[in-house]
Design an enzyme around this catalytic site. Structure first.
Site, PDB file in Angstrom:
ATOM      1  N   CYS A   2      86.111   2.573  34.851  1.00 26.36           N
ATOM      2  CA  CYS A   2      87.298   3.030  34.896  1.00 26.36           C
ATOM      3  C   CYS A   2      88.700   2.318  35.867  1.00 26.36           C
ATOM      4  O   CYS A   2      87.228   1.780  36.699  1.00 26.36           O
ATOM      5  CB  CYS A   2      88.019   4.283  34.902  1.00 26.36           C
ATOM      6  SG  CYS A   2      86.765   4.787  33.323  1.00 26.36           S
ATOM      7  N   ARG A  27      89.694  -3.308  33.850  1.00 24.18           N
ATOM      8  CA  ARG A  27      88.895  -2.457  33.616  1.00 24.18           C
ATOM      9  C   ARG A  27      88.923  -1.006  32.652  1.00 24.18           C
ATOM     10  O   ARG A  27      87.465  -0.492  32.656  1.00 24.18           O
ATOM     11  CB  ARG A  27      88.847  -1.177  35.130  1.00 24.18           C
ATOM     12  CG  ARG A  27      89.014  -2.015  36.316  1.00 24.18           C
ATOM     13  CD  ARG A  27      88.842  -1.923  37.685  1.00 24.18           C
ATOM     14  NE  ARG A  27      87.918  -0.448  37.563  1.00 24.18           N
ATOM     15  CZ  ARG A  27      86.750  -1.503  38.282  1.00 24.18           C
ATOM     16  NH1 ARG A  27      87.291  -2.295  39.495  1.00 24.18           N
ATOM     17  NH2 ARG A  27      85.736  -0.798  38.799  1.00 24.18           N
ATOM     18  N   TRP A  75      87.851   3.438  30.443  1.00 22.68           N
ATOM     19  CA  TRP A  75      86.406   2.322  29.182  1.00 22.68           C
ATOM     20  C   TRP A  75      85.939   3.806  29.074  1.00 22.68           C
ATOM     21  O   TRP A  75      85.461   4.299  30.040  1.00 22.68           O
ATOM     22  CB  TRP A  75      86.077   1.548  29.843  1.00 22.68           C
ATOM     23  CG  TRP A  75      85.556   0.790  29.069  1.00 22.68           C
ATOM     24  CD1 TRP A  75      86.116  -0.391  28.388  1.00 22.68           C
ATOM     25  CD2 TRP A  75      84.021   1.282  29.149  1.00 22.68           C
ATOM     26  NE1 TRP A  75      84.805  -0.334  27.587  1.00 22.68           N
ATOM     27  CE2 TRP A  75      83.268   0.513  27.481  1.00 22.68           C
ATOM     28  CE3 TRP A  75      83.199   1.896  29.376  1.00 22.68           C
ATOM     29  CZ2 TRP A  75      82.500   0.220  27.799  1.00 22.68           C
ATOM     30  CZ3 TRP A  75      81.798   1.694  29.039  1.00 22.68           C
ATOM     31  CH2 TRP A  75      81.326   1.131  28.286  1.00 22.68           C
ATOM     32  N   ASN A  99      85.805   7.259  38.015  1.00 19.61           N
ATOM     33  CA  ASN A  99      85.967   6.345  37.120  1.00 19.61           C
ATOM     34  C   ASN A  99      84.304   5.875  38.092  1.00 19.61           C
ATOM     35  O   ASN A  99      83.489   6.264  39.240  1.00 19.61           O
ATOM     36  CB  ASN A  99      86.070   4.927  38.542  1.00 19.61           C
ATOM     37  CG  ASN A  99      84.978   3.628  38.029  1.00 19.61           C
ATOM     38  OD1 ASN A  99      84.625   3.642  36.890  1.00 19.61           O
ATOM     39  ND2 ASN A  99      85.565   2.866  39.097  1.00 19.61           N
ATOM     40  N   GLY A 100      83.436   6.133  37.008  1.00 20.01           N
ATOM     41  CA  GLY A 100      81.735   6.538  37.363  1.00 20.01           C
ATOM     42  C   GLY A 100      81.041   7.623  36.183  1.00 20.01           C
ATOM     43  O   GLY A 100      81.936   7.490  34.917  1.00 20.01           O
ATOM     44  N   GLU A 480      77.006 -19.939  26.167  1.00 17.98           N
ATOM     45  CA  GLU A 480      78.101 -19.242  26.444  1.00 17.98           C
ATOM     46  C   GLU A 480      78.985 -19.138  25.736  1.00 17.98           C
ATOM     47  O   GLU A 480      80.052 -18.057  25.585  1.00 17.98           O
ATOM     48  CB  GLU A 480      78.489 -19.800  27.727  1.00 17.98           C
ATOM     49  CG  GLU A 480      79.825 -20.066  28.489  1.00 17.98           C
ATOM     50  CD  GLU A 480      79.777 -18.176  28.938  1.00 17.98           C
ATOM     51  OE1 GLU A 480      78.583 -17.177  28.428  1.00 17.98           O
ATOM     52  OE2 GLU A 480      80.641 -17.322  29.445  1.00 17.98           O
ATOM     53  N   LYS A 484      81.713 -15.871  24.510  1.00 18.50           N
ATOM     54  CA  LYS A 484      83.352 -15.716  24.433  1.00 18.50           C
ATOM     55  C   LYS A 484      83.742 -16.131  22.924  1.00 18.50           C
ATOM     56  O   LYS A 484      84.877 -14.742  22.990  1.00 18.50           O
ATOM     57  CB  LYS A 484      83.475 -17.411  25.565  1.00 18.50           C
ATOM     58  CG  LYS A 484      84.509 -17.509  26.100  1.00 18.50           C
ATOM     59  CD  LYS A 484      83.763 -17.367  28.123  1.00 18.50           C
ATOM     60  CE  LYS A 484      82.931 -15.821  27.508  1.00 18.50           C
ATOM     61  NZ  LYS A 484      82.776 -15.632  29.299  1.00 18.50           N
ATOM     62  N   GLU A 487      83.077 -12.750  22.030  1.00 21.53           N
ATOM     63  CA  GLU A 487      83.697 -11.359  23.042  1.00 21.53           C
ATOM     64  C   GLU A 487      85.467 -11.204  22.595  1.00 21.53           C
ATOM     65  O   GLU A 487      85.684  -9.499  22.293  1.00 21.53           O
ATOM     66  CB  GLU A 487      83.808 -12.111  24.116  1.00 21.53           C
ATOM     67  CG  GLU A 487      83.733 -10.402  25.316  1.00 21.53           C
ATOM     68  CD  GLU A 487      83.456 -11.458  26.344  1.00 21.53           C
ATOM     69  OE1 GLU A 487      83.513 -13.086  27.183  1.00 21.53           O
ATOM     70  OE2 GLU A 487      83.486 -10.608  27.363  1.00 21.53           O
ATOM     71  N   HIS A 503      63.545 -22.154  12.409  1.00 23.87           N
ATOM     72  CA  HIS A 503      62.655 -21.777  12.295  1.00 23.87           C
ATOM     73  C   HIS A 503      62.297 -19.984  11.543  1.00 23.87           C
ATOM     74  O   HIS A 503      61.490 -19.308  11.995  1.00 23.87           O
ATOM     75  CB  HIS A 503      61.644 -20.953  13.423  1.00 23.87           C
ATOM     76  CG  HIS A 503      61.154 -22.441  14.194  1.00 23.87           C
ATOM     77  ND1 HIS A 503      59.821 -23.008  13.857  1.00 23.87           N
ATOM     78  CD2 HIS A 503      60.755 -23.666  14.828  1.00 23.87           C
ATOM     79  CE1 HIS A 503      59.546 -24.232  14.007  1.00 23.87           C
ATOM     80  NE2 HIS A 503      60.425 -24.234  15.334  1.00 23.87           N
ATOM     81  N   LYS A 604      85.930  -4.746  32.113  1.00 21.55           N
ATOM     82  CA  LYS A 604      85.461  -6.233  32.572  1.00 21.55           C
ATOM     83  C   LYS A 604      84.376  -5.988  34.002  1.00 21.55           C
ATOM     84  O   LYS A 604      84.065  -6.841  33.754  1.00 21.55           O
ATOM     85  CB  LYS A 604      86.569  -6.709  33.482  1.00 21.55           C
ATOM     86  CG  LYS A 604      86.334  -7.701  34.967  1.00 21.55           C
ATOM     87  CD  LYS A 604      86.731  -9.183  34.712  1.00 21.55           C
ATOM     88  CE  LYS A 604      86.755 -10.057  34.456  1.00 21.55           C
ATOM     89  NZ  LYS A 604      86.238 -11.229  33.988  1.00 21.55           N
TER      90      LYS A 604
HETATM   91  O1  M6R Z   1      80.600  -8.432  37.056  1.00 14.55           O
HETATM   92  P1  M6R Z   1      79.695  -9.532  36.561  1.00 14.55           P
HETATM   93  O2  M6R Z   1      78.970 -11.053  36.298  1.00 14.55           O
HETATM   94  O3  M6R Z   1      78.786  -9.146  36.841  1.00 14.55           O
HETATM   95  O4  M6R Z   1      80.007  -8.773  34.876  1.00 14.55           O
HETATM   96  C1  M6R Z   1      78.587  -9.911  34.352  1.00 14.55           C
HETATM   97  C2  M6R Z   1      79.277  -9.659  32.051  1.00 14.55           C
HETATM   98  O5  M6R Z   1      79.131  -8.295  32.285  1.00 14.55           O
HETATM   99  C3  M6R Z   1      79.991 -10.469  31.562  1.00 14.55           C
HETATM  100  O6  M6R Z   1      79.866 -11.853  32.423  1.00 14.55           O
HETATM  101  C4  M6R Z   1      80.796 -10.604  30.845  1.00 14.55           C
HETATM  102  O7  M6R Z   1      79.858 -10.469  30.135  1.00 14.55           O
HETATM  103  C5  M6R Z   1      81.794 -10.792  30.236  1.00 14.55           C
HETATM  104  N1  M6R Z   1      82.731 -10.370  29.500  1.00 14.55           N
HETATM  105  C6  M6R Z   1      81.939 -12.221  29.613  1.00 14.55           C
HETATM  106  O8  M6R Z   1      83.094 -13.346  29.804  1.00 14.55           O
END
Ligand code: M6R
Length: 609
Positions: A2, A27, A75, A99-100, A480, A484, A487, A503, A604
């Protein structure tokens, strides 16, 4: 996961808190709320939904008027997103934002219930407000905080106001980030610097267990025992513009566009006299020569950057590299120890699993090297060695510019490892470094042709399922590209090593299913083409992302996106290529009416397990 903010000063507190929350919305955006001291007492406004809903509510109900308060963007972890579960939480005398995760909240809740406390929400956070109230006596907030944190297990960054002290904001933290902004007779707290960057660049980093008391006439820091502490003020390197959209419709698009500059700056910052140089952080050639194995430990996109690193380091330096998902690494009792180098990659530098993986490796005697974007983050500060990726604040939830900065560093490490261990000559190291320094050109050329990515996106927009395939570096990119896309577009997508599809998974290929094939690596191009043919024969629609001039037999490819990067070795082509995949994901998301900056269910910075 958060975002929390707090303010005391002469400005309109609601404005400052809402500004700050806007910068922290990445966040979490399940709910938002603020609590502000008005002349007659604390006024709390909170609501389920994004900040835009909060702004609506403030308009309807009237904004609290005052100069001291706290705020939160959530969050959800414990309890669904709802008005009731939104922060701030209060029991009358104490109001908090958190937050936590409070791991022992159930036990604490039982204890407090027995003492007569009645809970309004399902959150773990509300127990903190009640526990603070329980320990609050003789008008002594500091003692209440000290007694409360002794009981808390888990992670927390807390902003706290006490009804009896309308001119104070208290805050403390453990394992969740919290920064204090120092202005002219005004003070701020924020989970990240952009929360107050508009007002001040001066900040103090709170360490675990520190307590801060911000008042209109000054600021005091205390340690866990309540003893006063002196703190060093740092100056943020980030500019306000870096945390703003600057005319782009979304942060994600802005951040994609920033990549040429970021890659250039990051590479330059790690080089001296045209070659990668890491002596200054302690990564000497002697140390590199002593490394027996390399591990890359990370999550999500950062872990995908590690896979590029693996191919580059193993390929050039012939050192075994293992890439581990941090959440697995930390619990799999890994065989890691002296002689191993563990590279932890993270944008935020706060990811709980990555941090735990790093701590485990350190505990077992391995050397740790952090490749991190946030300089003041826990991982950057705790690692034995640290390389700063110069991506600036990444606000969009989907990571783009942090990834290209991370893979740039991975390449530089590969070059230096290979040179130090004698597997490439100095000339070759120079040549590869020069190519990397020129990569911003090819990245820019991809961005300039974003219309083509938009066109491809228009063909994906109605898909229910799709695949990404590729081999070696192209496989790493497929992972990746697929992450992306799913997501931010919510289309189900899987990435496969092109040779592995047959396979089992090929049974899912049917008429019209899009298969994005990344085919930039000359040494295995023929093999990848065979896999494209296999897909084509089963009705798949092939979208080839390949180097400029790559030819395919007639009928193999339905759409082609060419990467114009003649100056780059195949190994480095992922840099421009990933930008094309990012743009395809971005436009697919937008065409589907989704906000790519704030995809559902995500946040994030993942500071929970
Ligand atoms: O802050 P970080 O790079 O450690 O975060 C890792 C992942 O949570 C982050 O890369 C996540 O996969 C992204 N939302 C992907 O776009």
């Amino acid at each position: 996961m958060c975002g929390i903010v707090g303010y005391i000063g002469q400005r309109d507190c609601t404005d400052v808190l809402m500004d700050g929350l806007e910068k922290l919305e990445y966040r979490g955006y399940d709910s938002a709320g603020i609590a502000v001291f008005e002349k007659t007492g604390i006024k709390t406004v909170k609501t389920k939904g994004k900040l835009i809903d909060m702004r609506d509510k403030l308009q309807k109900e009237g904004s609290p008027v005052g100069h001291c308060g706290i705020g939160h963007t959530r969050w959800a972890t414990h309890g669904e997103p709802s008005d009731q579960n939104s922060h701030p939480h209060s029991n009358g005398r104490v109001t908090i934002v958190h937050n936590g995760i409070i791991e022992n909240y159930k036990e604490l809740k039982e204890f407090l219930t027995e003492k007569g406390y009645v809970f309004q929400s399902q959150t773990d956070s509300e127990v903190v407000a009640c526990l603070l109230d329980y320990y609050y006596s003789e008008r002594n907030p500091l003692r209440a905080i000290m007694e409360t944190v002794k009981e808390l297990q888990g992670s927390y960054a807390l902003g706290i106001i006490f009804r009896d002290f309308p001119d104070r904001v208290y805050a403390t933290r453990k394992e969740s980030p919290l920064i204090v902004g120092i202005g002219e007779n005004e003070y701020f707290i924020g989970s990240d610097i952009p929360a107050f960057l508009k007002y001040t660049k001066n900040y103090v980093l709170l360490e675990d267990d520190d307590i801060v008391c911000m008042k209109t006439d000054g600021i005091e820091f205390y340690d866990v025992h309540g003893l006063p502490e002196k703190k060093e003020i740092s100056v943020a390197e980030w500019d306000v513009e870096q945390a703003q959209k600057c005319g782009y419709p979304h942060f994600m698009l802005k951040e994609i566009h920033e990549q040429p500059g970021i890659v250039g700056n990051t590479v330059e910052s790690c080089c001296r006299d045209g070659v990668p140089y890491f002596d200054d952080i302690g990564l000497t050639d002697e140390l590199i020569r002593g490394v027996k194995r390399v591990f890359v430990v990370a999550c999500g996109t950062a872990m995908h950057a590690g896979i590029i690193g693996r191919y580059a380091i193993e390929g050039l330096a012939r050192v075994p590299v293992t890439v581990e998902v941090a959440s697995e690494f930390r619990y799999m009792d890994p065989i890691v120890g002296e002689g191993d180098l563990v590279i932890v990659v993270s944008q935020s530098g706060e990811t709980a699993d990555t941090r735990a993986g790093m701590e485990l490796a350190q505990h077992r005697g391995a050397k740790t090297l952090a490749v991190v974007n946030v300089k003041y983050s826990a991982i950057a500060r705790q690692a034995d060695m640290y390389i700063h990726t110069l991506a600036g604040p990444e606000i969009a939830v989907a990571s783009t510019k942090a990834y290209t900065a991370q893979i740039s560093v991975m390449y530089l490490l590969a070059f230096r490892f290979a040179f130090a261990r004698g597997t490439i000559s100095e000339d070759r190291m120079r040549e590869l470094t020069a190519q990397l320094l020129s990569a911003p050109g090819s990245i820019q050329r991809v961005i300039d042709r974003k219309k083509e990515c938009q066109f491809i996106a228009s063909k994906l927009v109605n898909a229910d399922n799709l695949f990404f395939i590729g081999r070696t570096f192209d496989y790493a990119l497929s992972l990746e590209g697929s992450l992306k896309l799913k997501e931010i577009s919510y289309i189900h997508s899987e990435a496969y090593a092109a040779g592995e599809l047959k396979h089992g998974t090929i049974s899912l290929i049917e008429q019209g299913i899009p298969v994005i094939t990344v085919a930039t690596q000359a040494n295995i191009l023929a093999k990848t083409i065979s896999n494209m043919e296999e897909v084509k024969a089963r009705g798949g629609v092939i979208i080839a992302v390949c180097r400029k001039g790559t030819s395919f037999a007639e009928g193999t490819v339905d759409m082609k996106l060419e990467i114009d990067a003649p100056e780059l070795d195949d190994m480095l082509v992922p840099l421009p290529t990933v930008c094309a995949l990012q743009l395809i994901a971005y436009y697919t998301s937008v065409l589907r009416g989704i906000d790519p900056d704030k995809p559902r269910n995500l946040a994030k910075s993942v500071t929970t397990e």
